[in-house]
Structure formats: structure tokens, C-alpha cells
Motif scaffolding. Structure first.
Motif, PDB file in Angstrom:
ATOM      1  N   PRO A   7      17.346  52.353 -17.386  1.00 51.99           N
ATOM      2  CA  PRO A   7      18.708  51.819 -17.241  1.00 51.99           C
ATOM      3  C   PRO A   7      18.661  50.425 -16.634  1.00 51.99           C
ATOM      4  N   PHE A   8      19.577  49.594 -17.064  1.00 54.41           N
ATOM      5  CA  PHE A   8      19.639  48.213 -16.595  1.00 54.41           C
ATOM      6  C   PHE A   8      21.031  47.961 -16.037  1.00 54.41           C
ATOM      7  N   HIS A   9      21.087  47.672 -14.741  1.00 54.78           N
ATOM      8  CA  HIS A   9      22.361  47.362 -14.094  1.00 54.78           C
ATOM      9  C   HIS A   9      22.411  45.868 -13.829  1.00 54.78           C
ATOM     10  N   LEU A  10      23.429  45.231 -14.362  1.00 55.93           N
ATOM     11  CA  LEU A  10      23.552  43.787 -14.267  1.00 55.93           C
ATOM     12  C   LEU A  10      24.366  43.395 -13.041  1.00 55.93           C
ATOM     13  N   HIS A  11      23.791  42.513 -12.223  1.00 56.11           N
ATOM     14  CA  HIS A  11      24.533  41.936 -11.098  1.00 56.11           C
ATOM     15  C   HIS A  11      23.989  40.535 -10.849  1.00 56.11           C
ATOM     16  N   ILE A  12      24.810  39.552 -11.158  1.00 52.33           N
ATOM     17  CA  ILE A  12      24.426  38.160 -10.971  1.00 52.33           C
ATOM     18  C   ILE A  12      24.746  37.745  -9.539  1.00 52.33           C
ATOM     19  N   ALA A  13      23.798  37.118  -8.886  1.00 56.39           N
ATOM     20  CA  ALA A  13      24.002  36.676  -7.504  1.00 56.39           C
ATOM     21  C   ALA A  13      25.154  35.679  -7.431  1.00 56.39           C
ATOM     22  N   GLU A  14      25.937  35.784  -6.380  1.00 61.57           N
ATOM     23  CA  GLU A  14      27.083  34.886  -6.216  1.00 61.57           C
ATOM     24  C   GLU A  14      26.643  33.430  -6.144  1.00 61.57           C
ATOM     25  N   ALA A  15      25.436  33.185  -5.624  1.00 59.81           N
ATOM     26  CA  ALA A  15      24.943  31.812  -5.543  1.00 59.81           C
ATOM     27  C   ALA A  15      24.820  31.183  -6.925  1.00 59.81           C
ATOM     28  N   GLU A  16      24.471  31.982  -7.957  1.00 59.76           N
ATOM     29  CA  GLU A  16      24.378  31.441  -9.309  1.00 59.76           C
ATOM     30  C   GLU A  16      25.756  31.062  -9.847  1.00 59.76           C
ATOM     31  N   LEU A  17      26.752  31.857  -9.517  1.00 61.23           N
ATOM     32  CA  LEU A  17      28.109  31.547  -9.954  1.00 61.23           C
ATOM     33  C   LEU A  17      28.647  30.324  -9.212  1.00 61.23           C
ATOM     34  N   ASP A  18      28.284  30.194  -7.930  1.00 58.83           N
ATOM     35  CA  ASP A  18      28.678  28.994  -7.179  1.00 58.83           C
ATOM     36  C   ASP A  18      28.042  27.747  -7.780  1.00 58.83           C
ATOM     37  N   MET A 291      28.408  32.778 -21.353  1.00 59.27           N
ATOM     38  CA  MET A 291      27.735  33.178 -20.110  1.00 59.27           C
ATOM     39  C   MET A 291      26.443  33.955 -20.373  1.00 59.27           C
ATOM     40  N   LEU A 292      26.381  34.667 -21.501  1.00 56.90           N
ATOM     41  CA  LEU A 292      25.152  35.391 -21.819  1.00 56.90           C
ATOM     42  C   LEU A 292      24.039  34.458 -22.276  1.00 56.90           C
ATOM     43  N   TYR A 293      24.369  33.189 -22.456  1.00 60.18           N
ATOM     44  CA  TYR A 293      23.358  32.156 -22.675  1.00 60.18           C
ATOM     45  C   TYR A 293      23.101  31.382 -21.383  1.00 60.18           C
ATOM     46  N   TRP A 294      24.173  31.089 -20.630  1.00 59.87           N
ATOM     47  CA  TRP A 294      24.005  30.269 -19.436  1.00 59.87           C
ATOM     48  C   TRP A 294      23.266  31.010 -18.324  1.00 59.87           C
ATOM     49  N   LEU A 295      23.705  32.202 -17.984  1.00 60.04           N
ATOM     50  CA  LEU A 295      23.163  32.884 -16.802  1.00 60.04           C
ATOM     51  C   LEU A 295      21.667  33.165 -16.912  1.00 60.04           C
ATOM     52  N   PRO A 296      21.157  33.662 -18.040  1.00 60.70           N
ATOM     53  CA  PRO A 296      19.703  33.872 -18.147  1.00 60.70           C
ATOM     54  C   PRO A 296      18.949  32.652 -18.659  1.00 60.70           C
ATOM     55  N   ASN A 297      19.637  31.501 -18.763  1.00 60.58           N
ATOM     56  CA  ASN A 297      19.019  30.277 -19.299  1.00 60.58           C
ATOM     57  C   ASN A 297      18.396  30.547 -20.671  1.00 60.58           C
ATOM     58  N   ALA A 298      19.179  31.194 -21.522  1.00 61.35           N
ATOM     59  CA  ALA A 298      18.690  31.599 -22.837  1.00 61.35           C
ATOM     60  C   ALA A 298      19.041  30.606 -23.938  1.00 61.35           C
ATOM     61  N   GLY A 299      19.702  29.513 -23.593  1.00 61.79           N
ATOM     62  CA  GLY A 299      20.001  28.522 -24.628  1.00 61.79           C
ATOM     63  C   GLY A 299      18.755  28.002 -25.317  1.00 61.79           C
ATOM     64  N   PRO A 300      17.790  27.467 -24.565  1.00 61.52           N
ATOM     65  CA  PRO A 300      16.574  26.935 -25.205  1.00 61.52           C
ATOM     66  C   PRO A 300      15.758  27.988 -25.949  1.00 61.52           C
ATOM     67  N   SER A 301      15.576  29.153 -25.340  1.00 59.94           N
ATOM     68  CA  SER A 301      14.740  30.174 -25.966  1.00 59.94           C
ATOM     69  C   SER A 301      15.407  30.776 -27.195  1.00 59.94           C
ATOM     70  N   SER A 302      16.732  30.857 -27.205  1.00 53.45           N
ATOM     71  CA  SER A 302      17.420  31.442 -28.355  1.00 53.45           C
ATOM     72  C   SER A 302      17.303  30.552 -29.586  1.00 53.45           C
ATOM     73  N   VAL A 303      17.405  29.240 -29.406  1.00 54.45           N
ATOM     74  CA  VAL A 303      17.382  28.369 -30.586  1.00 54.45           C
ATOM     75  C   VAL A 303      15.985  28.252 -31.177  1.00 54.45           C
ATOM     76  N   ARG A 304      14.967  28.671 -30.445  1.00 51.92           N
ATOM     77  CA  ARG A 304      13.613  28.652 -31.015  1.00 51.92           C
ATOM     78  C   ARG A 304      13.455  29.660 -32.153  1.00 51.92           C
TER      79      ARG A 304
END
Length: 384
Positions: A7-18, A291-304
Motif C-alpha cells: 500500500p502507498f499512502h501519499l503525504h506531501i510535506a508542507e515545506a514542499e507546498l510552501d 501537480m502529479l508532474y510538479w511534486l515528484p519532479n516528473a516533468g523531465p522524466s516523463s517527456v523522455r
């Protein structure tokens, strides 16, 4: 290698949102476009309105809670951690169905069809229409791991999906996809593992032959016109990501507004919105996906994935013989890469369902969830 499913529980640290809010507040904006249409890309005023809401009104925790409620999991396949949603139906007469998103989509493309597909009785349908859903995140996207070496092409992803369905204990299952999801789903159809009962596509990757172009009907000529328009006006992102994904990767990693505008352009250009995505998608829907691209920094890896797929195509790409796997196709009128029934029949030897619906575009499940659900039920009716 571990073969467990966790199971994977998602919780982004508040510092990342700040950090995100801080970056948004310090955006250096470009000058306005010098035209009064979208021919130069997303208009400045449209992106500013989206970003203003992102900074002041958007609630990531709402999206996070929704994802956790769906049921998120991760498992390691071929050395890479794969994230996926797994939603089992309460009904017993079900078809397990693996649904694959594309770019710049995500597992959230399917948010509004999950309930009707898994629990049709609660949504005015019949128990016999139920599906178990497996919705994986492509490698390098979202909360799946990022490949650290070359080789994660469509063929390898397809093998990973076969492993995933086997690992979940499904002996017979179907597959669905659009965009890159259509490519993966088509590859599944060509590989035809014994457990695969059939596939559904809302986009077909193909090139009309010279003969088909010369003898196109009026309807097919319209399709060819949309293909040409896409090639001439909308495909800049595609050509760049095919050849130089790292060039745009720096912007996608460092600038949330750059990432948002890059993705917004596709919602604008290839949806059935006539260039006005706000008429079809809410700000929340667009930003959840971004956000599913920004938070995990998946923009660069996805376009590959474009770079990987292009190299595979140069070596042979998709098989050219007609596919024998039972295939259903739903064409939405805003899809830039449409296919006619007669063109489809030449490429799919077992075409069990073909329908042209009257509205919707490239992001079919997001744009027209009710039509999408109806099409899937019809597609797999004879495969149960």
C-alpha cells in the motif's frame, strides 16, 4: 527483486507546498502574445488566471485525500517501482481492466469513471457491467520510479503491465488506453498474452497509406485535415520531446509556471474545447494533473518516453500485420488522430466494436466520462 505489492499512502510535506507557493509568487512573466488567438500558444491572461488560483485557491490536500481513498499501491517490476491505483468492484461478475494514461495525463484522467465502472449499480447501471480497475502510472511519471538508464520503451512497459496483472492474480483481463496508453494497450494486443481477453482504444496510432489518402471519403478527408492541422500547428512539443527532452526538462523541473503552461497547451489544443479548456476542465482538474508532474519532479522524466519511443520506432516500432486480439475503438470527434471504420478494419482483424461519439476530444475520460463509461461497457459486453 521484491515481488510484493505494498500500500502507498501519499503525504506531501508542507515545506514542499510552501516552496511551490513561493515560486509562484516570484514568477517572471513573459510579454503578452502579439495575436488575439492561441496560434502562439497559451495566452498570458489564461495562464495568469490559472496560476492566481493555484497560488491562492487551490487545495492540494483535497487531491491527496482523493488519491488515498481510491487505493494506491506500489510494486517493483524489472527493477523499477511502479505506482498504481487498484479499485476492486463489489460485484462478482467482473472483468479486471488495466487502464493506461498518456502525456500530459495521469491516473487522474480516470477519476470520474472509476465509480461507474467499479460500482455500476450505485451509478444507475447493471451489476453485469462491473470492472475491477488497475490504473498504473507510467515509468517516469507521477509516483512511479524514474528510469536512470535508457531502455524503458513501450515494449518494456507492456511487459511490465503483463507482470503486474499476473502479480495481482488476474487470470483473464482487458486493457484500455488513449495517447501513450493507446500505444501500450496496442502493444498488449499485438503481444496477445493468453490472459488478455481484448482491448479498447480511444486513440489509434497509425499512418494512412498513400492509397488510403488518395481514396479517402469526405469523412476521412476531414480526419486527414485534422492530422495535418496537428502536424502544422500543435505538434511542436512532440518534436522537441522526441529529440531533445532534456532541453525542456530544465524548465519543467525548475518553473511551476513553465510546467503548467507546457501542459495547459495540450488541454487547450487537443481537447474538444475549441481552444477554451476552461469550458471543459475545472482549474482543480487541470492543476491536480499538473501537480502529479510538479511534486515528484516528473516533468523531465516523463517527456523522455517520447525519446525512447522514437528510437524504438526507428528500429521497427509497432507490428504492421493486422492485430488478432479482439479490439474495440471509440472515436471522439476532437481527437486529432482519428480513424475511420474501414481504415480500422484493415488493421484490426477482430474489430468487435467501433463507434464515433458526438462530443469529446483527446482526454476522453476527463471530458466526457458518461460517454466513456458507456463505450467501455459496450466494448467489453461480448468479452465477459
Amino acid at each position: 527483486m521484491t515481488t510484493t505489492v505494498q500500500p502507498f499512502h501519499l503525504h506531501i510535506a508542507e515545506a514542499e507546498l510552501d516552496d511551490l507557493r513561493d515560486r509562484l509568487s516570484r514568477t517572471r512573466w513573459p510579454d503578452p502574445e502579439t495575436v488575439d488567438d492561441t496560434s502562439q500558444g497559451p495566452p498570458l491572461a489564461k495562464i495568469r488566471a490559472l496560476v492566481d488560483y493555484w497560488r491562492e485557491g487551490y487545495d492540494w490536500r483535497r487531491c491527496e485525500t482523493m488519491l488515498n481513498r481510491f487505493g494506491q499501491y506500489r510494486t517493483e517490476i524489472d527493477g523499477l517501482g511502479i505506482h498504481f491505483l487498484h479499485i476492486r468492484s463489489p460485484e462478482s461478475n467482473t472483468i479486471p481492466l488495466i487502464m493506461t494514461h498518456g502525456w500530459p495525463g495521469s491516473v487522474l484522467e480516470f477519476r470520474d469513471v472509476i465509480g461507474p465502472l467499479t460500482d455500476p449499480v450505485a451509478h444507475g447501471g447493471s451489476a453485469s457491467d462491473a470492472f475491477h480497475l488497475v490504473i498504473p502510472t507510467l515509468p517516469g511519471f507521477g509516483f512511479s520510479d524514474k528510469p536512470t538508464a535508457t531502455g524503458w520503451n513501450l515494449d518494456r512497459i507492456t511487459d511490465a503491465w503483463i507482470t503486474l496483472m499476473d502479480r495481482l492474480g488476474y487470470e483473464h483481463w482487458g486493457a484500455q488506453g488513449g495517447d501513450w496508453g493507446a500505444a501500450v494497450t496496442s502493444m498488449l494486443g499485438y503481444k496477445a498474452p493468453p490472459s488478455l481477453i481484448g482491448i479498447h482504444l480511444n486513440m489509434v496510432l497509425f499512418q494512412p497509406t498513400d492509397e488510403e489518402r488518395e481514396n479517402a471519403t469526405a469523412e476521412e478527408q476531414e480526419m486527414l485535415g485534422r492530422m495535418q492541422r496537428y502536424e502544422e500547428q500543435f505538434s511542436g512539443y512532440y518534436k522537441l520531446q522526441n529529440t531533445r527532452p532534456q532541453s525542456i526538462g530544465f524548465s519543467l523541473a525548475d518553473s511551476p509556471v513553465g510546467l503548467a503552461a507546457w501542459i495547459y497547451a495540450l488541454f487547450q489544443d487537443v481537447s474538444g474545447s475549441d481552444g477554451k479548456p476552461e469550458d471543459v476542465f475545472t482549474f482543480d482538474e487541470m492543476l491536480d494533473d499538473i501537480m502529479l508532474y510538479w511534486l515528484p519532479n516528473a516533468g523531465p522524466s516523463s517527456v523522455r518516453l517520447y525519446w525512447e519511443a522514437m528510437r524504438s520506432m526507428m528500429k521497427g516500432g509497432m507490428p504492421t500485420q493486422p492485430m488478432s486480439t479482439p479490439t474495440a475503438i471509440s472515436m471522439f470527434p476532437g481527437e486529432q488522430g482519428g480513424i475511420s471504420r474501414r481504415w480500422a478494419e484493415r488493421r484490426f482483424a477482430n474489430l468487435v466494436h467501433f463507434n464515433e461519439v458526438d462530443r469529446g476530444g483527446h482526454f476522453a475520460a476527463m471530458e466526457q466520462p458518461e460517454l466513456f463509461v458507456t463505450e467501455l461497457r459496450s466494448a467489453f459486453e461480448g468479452m465477459r
